[in-house]
Design a protein around this motif. Structure first.
Motif, PDB file in Angstrom:
ATOM      1  N   VAL A 106       0.938  -0.805   0.016  1.00  7.55           N
ATOM      2  CA  VAL A 106       0.218   0.078  -0.013  1.00  7.55           C
ATOM      3  C   VAL A 106       0.738   0.956   0.473  1.00  7.55           C
ATOM      4  O   VAL A 106       2.031   1.093   1.083  1.00  7.55           O
ATOM      5  N   PHE A 107       0.505   2.116  -0.995  1.00  2.70           N
ATOM      6  CA  PHE A 107       1.282   3.548  -0.676  1.00  2.70           C
ATOM      7  C   PHE A 107       0.762   4.120  -0.576  1.00  2.70           C
ATOM      8  O   PHE A 107      -0.518   4.823  -0.400  1.00  2.70           O
ATOM      9  N   ILE A 108       1.211   5.022   0.557  1.00  3.61           N
ATOM     10  CA  ILE A 108       0.970   6.217   1.531  1.00  3.61           C
ATOM     11  C   ILE A 108       1.411   7.503   0.738  1.00  3.61           C
ATOM     12  O   ILE A 108       2.480   7.071   0.430  1.00  3.61           O
ATOM     13  N   GLY A 109       0.506   9.076   1.159  1.00  3.77           N
ATOM     14  CA  GLY A 109       1.827  10.078   0.673  1.00  3.77           C
ATOM     15  C   GLY A 109       0.442  11.214   0.713  1.00  3.77           C
ATOM     16  O   GLY A 109      -0.683  10.782   0.151  1.00  3.77           O
ATOM     17  N   MET A 110       1.450  11.789   0.452  1.00  2.00           N
ATOM     18  CA  MET A 110       0.277  13.637  -0.211  1.00  2.00           C
ATOM     19  C   MET A 110      -0.005  13.629  -0.881  1.00  2.00           C
ATOM     20  O   MET A 110       0.112  12.952  -1.966  1.00  2.00           O
ATOM     21  N   PRO A 111      -1.671  13.596  -1.285  1.00  2.00           N
ATOM     22  CA  PRO A 111      -2.447  14.198  -2.881  1.00  2.00           C
ATOM     23  C   PRO A 111      -0.811  14.692  -3.657  1.00  2.00           C
ATOM     24  O   PRO A 111      -0.592  15.449  -3.221  1.00  2.00           O
ATOM     25  N   GLY A 112      -0.680  13.760  -4.964  1.00  2.00           N
ATOM     26  CA  GLY A 112       0.050  14.221  -5.630  1.00  2.00           C
ATOM     27  C   GLY A 112       1.741  14.059  -5.365  1.00  2.00           C
ATOM     28  O   GLY A 112       2.593  14.706  -6.237  1.00  2.00           O
ATOM     29  N   CYS A 113       2.021  13.354  -4.971  1.00  2.00           N
ATOM     30  CA  CYS A 113       3.072  12.541  -3.807  1.00  2.00           C
ATOM     31  C   CYS A 113       3.734  11.208  -5.030  1.00  2.00           C
ATOM     32  O   CYS A 113       4.392  10.970  -5.508  1.00  2.00           O
ATOM     33  N   GLY A 114       2.382  10.989  -6.235  1.00  2.00           N
ATOM     34  CA  GLY A 114       3.529   9.976  -6.860  1.00  2.00           C
ATOM     35  C   GLY A 114       2.703   8.339  -7.289  1.00  2.00           C
ATOM     36  O   GLY A 114       3.112   7.313  -7.168  1.00  2.00           O
ATOM     37  N   LYS A 115       1.893   8.155  -6.073  1.00  2.00           N
ATOM     38  CA  LYS A 115       1.302   6.895  -5.227  1.00  2.00           C
ATOM     39  C   LYS A 115       0.516   6.117  -6.149  1.00  2.00           C
ATOM     40  O   LYS A 115       1.400   4.823  -6.837  1.00  2.00           O
ATOM     41  N   SER A 116      -0.408   6.728  -7.114  1.00  2.00           N
ATOM     42  CA  SER A 116      -0.989   6.203  -8.390  1.00  2.00           C
ATOM     43  C   SER A 116      -0.375   6.061  -9.880  1.00  2.00           C
ATOM     44  O   SER A 116      -0.024   5.338  -9.813  1.00  2.00           O
ATOM     45  N   THR A 117       0.753   7.035 -10.397  1.00  2.00           N
ATOM     46  CA  THR A 117       2.000   6.703 -11.090  1.00  2.00           C
ATOM     47  C   THR A 117       2.404   5.512 -10.744  1.00  2.00           C
ATOM     48  O   THR A 117       2.940   4.743 -11.949  1.00  2.00           O
ATOM     49  N   ILE A 118       3.738   5.551  -9.697  1.00  2.00           N
ATOM     50  CA  ILE A 118       4.442   5.019  -9.149  1.00  2.00           C
ATOM     51  C   ILE A 118       3.585   3.460  -9.505  1.00  2.00           C
ATOM     52  O   ILE A 118       4.428   2.327  -9.423  1.00  2.00           O
ATOM     53  N   GLY A 119       3.080   2.861  -8.318  1.00  2.00           N
ATOM     54  CA  GLY A 119       2.181   2.422  -8.296  1.00  2.00           C
ATOM     55  C   GLY A 119       1.644   1.516  -9.039  1.00  2.00           C
ATOM     56  O   GLY A 119       2.130   0.379  -9.692  1.00  2.00           O
ATOM     57  N   ARG A 120       0.941   2.591 -10.346  1.00  2.00           N
ATOM     58  CA  ARG A 120       0.549   2.139 -11.941  1.00  2.00           C
ATOM     59  C   ARG A 120       2.130   1.007 -12.758  1.00  2.00           C
ATOM     60  O   ARG A 120       2.070   0.160 -13.277  1.00  2.00           O
ATOM     61  N   LEU A 121       3.209   1.711 -12.543  1.00  2.00           N
ATOM     62  CA  LEU A 121       4.376   1.111 -12.737  1.00  2.00           C
ATOM     63  C   LEU A 121       4.722   0.177 -12.624  1.00  2.00           C
ATOM     64  O   LEU A 121       5.355  -1.181 -13.060  1.00  2.00           O
ATOM     65  N   VAL A 122       4.874  -0.195 -10.838  1.00  2.00           N
ATOM     66  CA  VAL A 122       5.623  -1.526  -9.810  1.00  2.00           C
ATOM     67  C   VAL A 122       4.614  -2.295 -10.665  1.00  2.00           C
ATOM     68  O   VAL A 122       4.700  -3.031 -11.070  1.00  2.00           O
ATOM     69  N   SER A 123       3.184  -2.074 -10.773  1.00  2.00           N
ATOM     70  CA  SER A 123       2.114  -3.514 -10.686  1.00  2.00           C
ATOM     71  C   SER A 123       2.645  -3.671 -12.353  1.00  2.00           C
ATOM     72  O   SER A 123       2.300  -4.990 -12.711  1.00  2.00           O
ATOM     73  N   GLU A 124       2.619  -3.135 -13.287  1.00  2.00           N
ATOM     74  CA  GLU A 124       3.118  -3.397 -14.994  1.00  2.00           C
ATOM     75  C   GLU A 124       4.363  -4.371 -14.471  1.00  2.00           C
ATOM     76  O   GLU A 124       4.125  -5.008 -15.241  1.00  2.00           O
ATOM     77  N   GLU A 125       5.535  -3.513 -14.480  1.00  2.00           N
ATOM     78  CA  GLU A 125       7.169  -4.564 -13.982  1.00  2.00           C
ATOM     79  C   GLU A 125       6.180  -5.613 -13.159  1.00  2.00           C
ATOM     80  O   GLU A 125       7.445  -6.501 -14.334  1.00  2.00           O
ATOM     81  N   LEU A 126       6.346  -6.345 -12.087  1.00  2.00           N
ATOM     82  CA  LEU A 126       5.875  -7.553 -11.348  1.00  2.00           C
ATOM     83  C   LEU A 126       4.787  -8.030 -11.985  1.00  2.00           C
ATOM     84  O   LEU A 126       4.766  -8.785 -11.828  1.00  2.00           O
ATOM     85  N   LYS A 127       3.546  -7.672 -13.027  1.00  2.00           N
ATOM     86  CA  LYS A 127       2.715  -8.345 -13.000  1.00  2.00           C
ATOM     87  C   LYS A 127       1.874  -8.283 -11.563  1.00  2.00           C
ATOM     88  O   LYS A 127       1.168 -10.080 -12.239  1.00  2.00           O
ATOM     89  N   ILE A 128       1.202  -7.407 -11.010  1.00  2.00           N
ATOM     90  CA  ILE A 128       0.280  -7.605  -9.820  1.00  2.00           C
ATOM     91  C   ILE A 128      -0.901  -6.658 -10.563  1.00  2.00           C
ATOM     92  O   ILE A 128      -0.005  -5.838 -10.358  1.00  2.00           O
ATOM     93  N   ASN A 129      -1.822  -7.132 -10.069  1.00  2.00           N
ATOM     94  CA  ASN A 129      -2.853  -5.923 -10.046  1.00  2.00           C
ATOM     95  C   ASN A 129      -2.417  -4.524  -9.583  1.00  2.00           C
ATOM     96  O   ASN A 129      -2.361  -4.990  -7.762  1.00  2.00           O
ATOM     97  N   PHE A 130      -2.823  -3.818 -10.062  1.00  2.00           N
ATOM     98  CA  PHE A 130      -2.831  -2.294  -9.135  1.00  2.00           C
ATOM     99  C   PHE A 130      -4.494  -1.993  -8.424  1.00  2.00           C
ATOM    100  O   PHE A 130      -5.253  -2.341  -9.807  1.00  2.00           O
ATOM    101  N   ILE A 131      -4.621  -1.536  -7.974  1.00  2.00           N
ATOM    102  CA  ILE A 131      -5.961  -0.643  -6.962  1.00  2.00           C
ATOM    103  C   ILE A 131      -5.947   0.654  -6.643  1.00  2.00           C
ATOM    104  O   ILE A 131      -4.742   0.725  -5.850  1.00  2.00           O
ATOM    105  N   ASP A 132      -7.066   1.657  -7.513  1.00  2.00           N
ATOM    106  CA  ASP A 132      -6.536   3.164  -6.674  1.00  2.00           C
ATOM    107  C   ASP A 132      -7.543   2.917  -5.797  1.00  2.00           C
ATOM    108  O   ASP A 132      -8.681   2.870  -6.681  1.00  2.00           O
ATOM    109  N   MET A 133      -6.969   3.139  -4.844  1.00  2.00           N
ATOM    110  CA  MET A 133      -8.659   3.139  -3.580  1.00  2.00           C
ATOM    111  C   MET A 133      -9.298   4.501  -3.782  1.00  2.00           C
ATOM    112  O   MET A 133     -10.337   4.096  -3.690  1.00  2.00           O
TER     113      MET A 133
END
Length: 169
Positions: free
Chosen positions: A6-33
């Protein structure tokens, strides 16, 4: 061993962008809360906030409980998920929590406040939220990753952390 990040952090810190990229590379499901909450309620986040922040936070807590039951996943939380201890307690049971720590100056420089209900007041509100939440993020995190460099380097660092600390294979 934990099987979610779970990525936490301020709005605009990159949680969703980074999460999507990591999930694509590791082929793991990505969920934006936030998207999950919007799908659950059939309302946008700003529409939920029209009923008050606590109204939204109740749905956020419900989403935490539901997402805790998910299998392997990379989850991008909302910036305020740390405001309720119960959320972090629920998420920590099955998840490794990474705080995406982006410098305040960079947040102030490019956060799109039009889509973020709590930031309608602009720069002052971002600074206030940062001051209120920064220590909470640090305390909740299993790992802190600075978002102050090229995104590919951040993604690679997070992938290493995940592969070293989680059961994601």
């Amino acid at each position: 061993m934990k099987n979610k990040v779970v990525f936490i952090g301020m709005p605009g810190c990159g949680k969703s962008t980074i999460g999507r990229l990591v999930s694509e590379e590791l082929k793991i499901n990505f969920i934006d809360m936030d998207n999950y909450i919007e799908n659950m309620t059939s309302k946008t986040i700003p529409e939920l906030f029209e009923h008050g922040e606590n109204y939204f936070r109740d749905f956020e807590s419900l989403a935490c409980r539901e997402l805790a039951k998910e299998g392997k996943a990379i989850i991008s939380s909302g910036g305020g998920v740390v405001k309720r201890k119960e959320n972090i307690d629920i998420l920590k049971e099955e998840s490794f929590i990474i705080f995406i720590d982006r410098p305040l100056e960079e947040l102030l420089g490019d956060v799109d406040i039009s889509k973020r209900p709590l930031l309608k007041e602009g720069r002052e509100k971002i600074i206030k939220l940062y001051e209120e939440r920064y220590e909470l993020y640090r305390l909740c995190a299993d790992k802190i990753i600075r978002n102050d460099r090229e995104i590919g380097n951040i993604v690679n660092e997070i992938k290493e952390v995940i592969l070293d600390n989680l059961e994601m294979n």
